[in-house]
Enzyme design. Structure first.
Site, PDB file in Angstrom:
ATOM      1  N   SER A 583       0.852  -1.186   0.000  1.00 30.59           N
ATOM      2  CA  SER A 583       0.000   0.000   0.000  1.00 30.59           C
ATOM      3  C   SER A 583       0.892   1.243   0.000  1.00 30.59           C
ATOM      4  O   SER A 583       1.681   1.424  -0.922  1.00 30.59           O
ATOM      5  CB  SER A 583      -0.963  -0.044   1.182  1.00 30.59           C
ATOM      6  OG  SER A 583      -2.021   0.859   1.019  1.00 30.59           O
ATOM      7  N   ASP A 669      -9.706  -3.343  -5.838  1.00 26.91           N
ATOM      8  CA  ASP A 669      -9.189  -2.516  -4.751  1.00 26.91           C
ATOM      9  C   ASP A 669      -9.692  -1.084  -4.924  1.00 26.91           C
ATOM     10  O   ASP A 669      -9.509  -0.476  -5.981  1.00 26.91           O
ATOM     11  CB  ASP A 669      -7.661  -2.546  -4.772  1.00 26.91           C
ATOM     12  CG  ASP A 669      -7.031  -1.951  -3.526  1.00 26.91           C
ATOM     13  OD1 ASP A 669      -7.718  -1.237  -2.779  1.00 26.91           O
ATOM     14  OD2 ASP A 669      -5.831  -2.208  -3.307  1.00 26.91           O
ATOM     15  N   HIS A 704      -8.503  -4.661  -1.470  1.00 26.93           N
ATOM     16  CA  HIS A 704      -7.232  -4.123  -0.984  1.00 26.93           C
ATOM     17  C   HIS A 704      -6.430  -5.170  -0.218  1.00 26.93           C
ATOM     18  O   HIS A 704      -5.207  -5.138  -0.216  1.00 26.93           O
ATOM     19  CB  HIS A 704      -7.499  -2.908  -0.093  1.00 26.93           C
ATOM     20  CG  HIS A 704      -6.280  -2.110   0.227  1.00 26.93           C
ATOM     21  ND1 HIS A 704      -5.519  -1.479  -0.736  1.00 26.93           N
ATOM     22  CD2 HIS A 704      -5.664  -1.837   1.405  1.00 26.93           C
ATOM     23  CE1 HIS A 704      -4.513  -0.848  -0.166  1.00 26.93           C
ATOM     24  NE2 HIS A 704      -4.573  -1.053   1.136  1.00 26.93           N
TER      25      HIS A 704
END
Length: 732
Positions: A583, A669, A704
């Site tokens: 991320s 995501d 995600h």
């Protein structure tokens, strides 16, 4: 031994990617983007491109197939697949989760609780057998049955009311984090018609089960509206709050004493909390009142508390106190205050500012104040008796907060389940070498009871591993904490491969924690190092602010400084250091790939935020406007744009000798769009000056967090670890 043969299938050929130049013009600068066309998620050509990349990634790593299977088998063999959580008491029931071998998801259950009047006896969890049901056990929700036939499954909310009658839960079946929320009457064993579509994940029932409070997101996936739905009612639900500012995230929750709804609009730098008594939910004329207005730009939490002298408000805030301080003020005085200054003048300071202790927030049990703290980089919990607060109002000094003690150097002790109805506080304990433990702490007596340690099968011995703290030196002289973990029997006079992990954003700390899967790296002689770089929260608020906006470069240079520190150690092989992060940590990976590619033998970037300028410059994209408080606003601020362009991974790809790089992402995501790594990978191939493989692996049904289900996650981890081991020359 370092393998001399290539660990890759060098005969595999990367798919060609069409180049269609598109210009981005900002502040007089023109950037030509050849791969922006990949943003068209529904375009069959885009989907075909992603599938082609998946085939290529599998072809290149085909020689690692047996290693992947071995790692998956190790994770599976160490995990007690048929297990259960520690029962937690709520009302007249003990609630717990079961997992079963062969099943991806938990089953939520409960059994009746006894009340004898003896505190420890009444709050000691019952003995529940792992592999068989109790005679009076009830199954509340089988997530495996809910997930059957779905390509993706994620459970959002799960809450049972204190009287044990109503359950609400929410389901995401695509990975886009938009949930369908349900309510079940457990007495009648039936779903109620109160079904809500497209809600954010954390909807909850009020204590009397009269209302379901939930949040909606806008087109950019920003939570912007909180509503209350009266169970059984038809028509429009009541809008409790709507946030028009695109840079603020709106949320709702119950106060610790369950007397108020807390409606909070905020970002990483300031917020505005509004309180509404639960008794006013049916009064459309009742409006929430603001504790501290956003114009004061204060970051704070507010918790109502009733003392013998009347209702009060506990306010944890950062005004003139970057690491937080705690204020107690009468509720009516708080309502009359017009600013944070008025609140401070009307109240008493319980805990003042500190340079070394970060106060993250407070909560309430029936007898104690629960303090969520961070000190010496570590998360901790501490407790103060509520009875002492009255004295503080009279100017009497507070007693020292009591902090349960633990022996390890590096550990995490976070507050788990607690409530004003319970004399016990759950504590979640973990370290790099100690599997997760669940303790019950009784603040009135100081008793600390170990309820469970996560089992690790196969004869796990924590003495076989060791973890310690080291300190690297940044370019500007700042000392950077580094956590180093390895097998205890490793010969530290010899060089070993290193995996270096980092994150460094949003004031999120990379705290000590146990990982069953990570043992597969350690047992192969790998040293695992966590770089606690600026931008995280390990050393307080300033550690965060020194790694954001126009100081963001510190995050990258800190990580590289940690690499240099590790490379200088006699036990580290400077030529075999692989880097990984996910991320915002994937942004870090992209940055260090451009700044110091020669220092790394491989880079793994998971759901990587590698095209931040494009994303943050377009407020129509998911969450982009919310990111301005973290990175700056490149759309309107030329200085922020120029600074971001200095480190943005996508724009800074060049004719560099990149090491092997793997990017892992998910099609659905909503936090870091798949298109960022999908663009980054072909640009690395087109402009890079090495023949090392650059891979893109897309989970076509995931969000995600990747694919759903624990077996899918284990296989994903096995793929990633096999890639890292191959880069380290340790795949044999």
């Amino acid at each position: 031994m370092t393998s001399t043969a290539s660990p890759w299938n060098d005969a595999a050929r990367a798919p060609s990617t069409r180049r269609t130049p598109a210009e981005r013009r900002l502040h007089g600068d023109v950037f030509t983007d050849d791969y922006e066309w990949l943003r068209a998620k529904e375009d069959p050509e885009v989907l075909a491109q992603l599938e082609a990349e998946n085939r290529y990634a599998e072809a290149v790593t085909e020689p690692l197939g047996s290693l992947r299977e071995a790692i998956f088998g190790e994770i599976k063999a160490r995990t007690r697949e048929t297990d259960l959580s520690v029962p937690v008491r709520k009302g007249d029931w003990w609630y717990f989760r079961r997992t079963a071998e062969g099943s991806d998801y938990p089953v939520f259950c409960r059994v009746p609780a006894e009340t004898t009047g003896e505190t420890e006896r009444d709050w000691t969890p019952p003995e529940v057998p792992t592999g068989e049901r109790l005679a009076d056990e009830q199954v509340l929700l089988d997530a495996n049955a809910l997930a059957e036939g779905l390509p993706f499954f994620s459970l959002g909310a799960f809450q049972v009311t204190r009287d044990g009658r109503h359950l609400t839960y929410s389901v995401d079946d695509s990975g886009d984090e938009r949930y369908t929320q349900y309510v079940r009457d457990l007495e009648r064993d039936e779903l109620l018609p109160d079904r809500l579509e497209g809600v954010f994940g954390g909807g909850f029932l009020t204590p009397d089960a009269g209302h379901l409070v939930y949040t909606l997101v806008d087109d950019s996936w920003r939570p912007y509206e909180v509503r209350a739905h009266r169970l059984g009612a038809s028509g429009e639900d009541r809008v409790l709050a709507r946030e028009e500012d695109p840079t603020l995230w709106l949320g709702a929750g119950l106060s610790s004493d369950e007397s108020h709804l807390v409606l909070d609009a905020g970002c990483s730098e300031y917020n505005e909390a509004r309180l509404l008594p639960l008794t006013a939910l049916d009064d459309d004329a009742a409006e929430p009142w603001t504790v501290i207005g956003r114009e004061d730009r204060v970051l704070y939490d507010a918790e109502p508390v009733t003392l013998p002298s009347g209702p009060h408000l506990l306010v944890t805030h950062d005004h003139a106190a970057p690491n937080g301080q705690l204020l107690l003020v009468g509720l009516e005085e708080a309502r009359a205050a017009g600013s944070v200054g008025d609140l401070e003048r009307a109240g008493a300071v319980l805990l003042g500012p500190s340079e070394t202790r970060r106060l993250n927030g407070v909560g309430l049990t029936g007898t104690h104040l629960v303090l969520d703290l961070r000190e010496d980089t570590l998360p901790k919990a501490a407790f103060l008796p509520l009875g002492a607060l009255e004295g503080a109002l009279r100017g009497e000094p507070l007693p020292d907060a009591v902090e349960p003690g633990f022996e390890e150097e590096l550990y995490s002790a976070g507050v788990g389940a607690f409530s004003v109805h319970s004399p016990v506080v759950g504590l979640a304990y973990s370290s790099f070498v100690t599997p997760g433990r669940r303790y019950d702490y009784f603040p009135e007596t100081g008793a600390l009871r170990l309820r469970k340690e996560t089992p690790v099968l196969g004869g796990y011995d924590p003495a076989r591993y060791t973890a310690r703290r080291e300190w690297a030196r940044a370019e500007d002289g700042t000392r950077i904490p580094v956590s180093v973990l390895h097998r205890a029997d490793l010969d530290l006079t010899r060089e070993h491969p290193v995996v270096q992990y980092g994150y460094g954003s949003y004031e999120i700390s990379m705290d000590p924690g146990f990982s069953i899967s990570r043992l597969s790296l350690l047992d192969r002689g790998v040293v695992y190092a966590v770089a606690h770089v600026r931008g995280g929260g390990e050393l307080g608020r300033r550690w965060y602010t020194d790694g954001k906006k126009l100081r963001k470069l510190n995050t990258f240079t800190d990580f590289i400084a940690v690499t240099d520190h590790l490379a200088a150690q006699p036990w580290a092989d400077a030529g075999r250091i692989a880097a990984t992060g996910g991320s915002a940590g994937g942004l870090l990976m992209g940055g260090i790939a451009n700044m110091a590619p020669e220092r790394y033998c491989g880079i793994l970037a998971v759901v990587p935020f590698v095209d931040p300028v494009t994303s943050v410059s377009d407020p129509e994209l998911p969450l982009s406007a919310l990111e301005w408080e973290e990175w700056g606003n490149p759309l309107e601020d030329p200085e922020a744009y120029a600074y971001m362009m200095r480190y943005s991974p996508y724009e800074n790809v060049g004719a560099l000798r990149y090491p092997p790089i793997a990017a892992v992402t998910s099609l659905n995501d909503t936090r870091v769009l798949y298109v960022e790594p999908a663009k980054w990978v072909p640009r690395l191939r087109a402009l890079g000056a090495s023949d090392a493989p650059v891979l893109l692996r897309t989970e076509m049904e995931g969000g995600h967090g990747g694919g759903s289900g624990r077996y899918t996650r284990w296989r994903d981890t096995a793929w990633e670890y096999a890639f890292l081991l191959a880069c380290l020359g340790a795949a044999g």
